[in-house]
Design an enzyme around this catalytic site. Structure first.
Site, PDB file in Angstrom:
ATOM      1  N   LYS A 127       0.836  -1.197   0.000  1.00  0.00           N
ATOM      2  CA  LYS A 127       0.000   0.000   0.000  1.00  0.00           C
ATOM      3  C   LYS A 127       0.872   1.249   0.000  1.00  0.00           C
ATOM      4  O   LYS A 127       1.926   1.280   0.618  1.00  0.00           O
ATOM      5  CB  LYS A 127      -0.917  -0.004   1.232  1.00  0.00           C
ATOM      6  CG  LYS A 127      -1.999  -1.078   1.176  1.00  0.00           C
ATOM      7  CD  LYS A 127      -2.922  -0.970   2.365  1.00  0.00           C
ATOM      8  CE  LYS A 127      -4.061  -1.976   2.261  1.00  0.00           C
ATOM      9  NZ  LYS A 127      -4.982  -1.899   3.419  1.00  0.00           N
ATOM     10  N   TYR A 146      -3.984  -9.477  15.644  1.00  0.00           N
ATOM     11  CA  TYR A 146      -3.696 -10.898  15.480  1.00  0.00           C
ATOM     12  C   TYR A 146      -3.270 -11.594  16.766  1.00  0.00           C
ATOM     13  O   TYR A 146      -3.041 -12.794  16.771  1.00  0.00           O
ATOM     14  CB  TYR A 146      -2.593 -11.089  14.438  1.00  0.00           C
ATOM     15  CG  TYR A 146      -2.996 -10.689  13.049  1.00  0.00           C
ATOM     16  CD1 TYR A 146      -3.899 -11.450  12.321  1.00  0.00           C
ATOM     17  CD2 TYR A 146      -2.480  -9.549  12.452  1.00  0.00           C
ATOM     18  CE1 TYR A 146      -4.281 -11.083  11.044  1.00  0.00           C
ATOM     19  CE2 TYR A 146      -2.852  -9.176  11.168  1.00  0.00           C
ATOM     20  CZ  TYR A 146      -3.753  -9.950  10.476  1.00  0.00           C
ATOM     21  OH  TYR A 146      -4.124  -9.588   9.208  1.00  0.00           O
TER      22      TYR A 146
END
Length: 302
Positions: A173, A278
């Site tokens: 990105k 996560y």
């Protein structure tokens, strides 16, 4: 909105394309968000961006939230509004940014789905020597080995991979590049695939690593379809998509290493808060880190 206001949006989008070089997908999202706000303004007789107030932006966010749009999506919309209004402000078309102090409602952060280690093993170890099977095996191994995004994988060039060094350079990105390691299974699968690839692009000048049967760069949609195909064939009883393997990579890495910063670098996350989703480190581990790291927590040497 009047024509002048619409032209302001168009100039802003051109600036994003030419100066920030955002992807077509991201530009489409900006346009969609600004079009939604423009329609809201039409419904409330706001004819130009200079007439839009902070109260009306708050009311827009409230309406969208009542329609079921979650906080994360609304935060993305507000980010698009702020960027556009800052541009219009710099051009002298408005006198203040009405979205600056507007916040999106908080929403519960959903933990991403993951495959366990045994399921990943079953998925990636597909059998067969056909060229497309070799290609798909390399794709699966690479997704799980290096935690790539779908756009990063389909954008890989032949010179992106160094099989001797067992690394791959990806563009993520914001056009940011990073180099990440390749596992030995991924290296082996890529070597196997590259032997077939040369025959599929014979005489062509395609530089993509992963190509279709016609020798052209593989599209994101095709990769998604192939993952669904192999999930069914391998008996995986859940929806399998590229980001699921990225989630699994991150989760398994954190479970084993508990090194949040390293996993952040591997994933190419700009903010560590994105990586933190996560993991849930237990208190004992946090206390252990504190005792070892804090100057006034460390025990004196005996």
């Amino acid at each position: 909105m009047d024509n002048d206001a619409q032209q302001g949006i168009e100039r802003f989008l051109v600036k994003l394309h030419t100066e920030r070089r955002l992807s077509p997908h991201t530009l489409k999202s900006y346009r969609r968000d600004l079009d939604n706000l423009s329609r809201y303004c039409d419904q409330h007789q706001v004819n130009h961006w200079r007439d839009l107030t902070e109260i009306e932006v708050r009311q827009y966010v409230g309406q969208r939230h009542r329609q079921g749009i979650d906080g994360k999506s609304l935060q993305r919309e507000l980010s698009a509004f702020r960027s556009c209004f800052n541009y219009l402000l710099s051009e002298g078309e408005i006198s203040s940014n009405p979205a600056t102090h507007v916040k999106a409602p908080r929403s519960a952060r959903k933990l991403p789905d993951t495959l366990d280690v045994d399921m990943v093993k079953r998925l990636v170890e597909i059998q067969g020597d056909a060229p497309l099977t070799r290609r798909d095996r390399a794709i699966l191994e690479l997704f799980y080995s290096s935690g790539l995004r779908l756009s990063e994988l389909v954008g890989l060039e032949l010179n992106s991979v160094d099989l001797t060094d067992a690394t791959v350079e990806v563009t993520g990105k914001g056009n940011k590049t990073r180099r990440v390691p390749l596992g030995r299974h991924a290296v082996s699968a890529l070597q196997d695939w590259l032997q077939c690839r040369s025959h599929m692009v014979a005489g062509g000048d395609e530089t993509a690593i992963f190509v279709s049967r016609q020798g052209r760069r593989l599209s994101p949609r095709s990769v998604q379809a192939r993952l669904r195909h192999w999930a069914v064939k391998q008996g995986i009883d859940m929806r399998v998509y590229p980001h699921l393997l990225r989630h699994s990579f991150a989760s398994h890495m954190l479970e084993s290493s508990q090194d949040l910063r390293a996993v952040q670098e591997l994933l190419g996350h700009a903010n560590i808060s994105t990586t933190q989703i996560y993991t849930h480190l237990d208190f004992q581990h946090l206390a252990s880190v504190y005792d070892k790291a804090h100057p006034r927590a460390r025990k004196k040497d005996d």
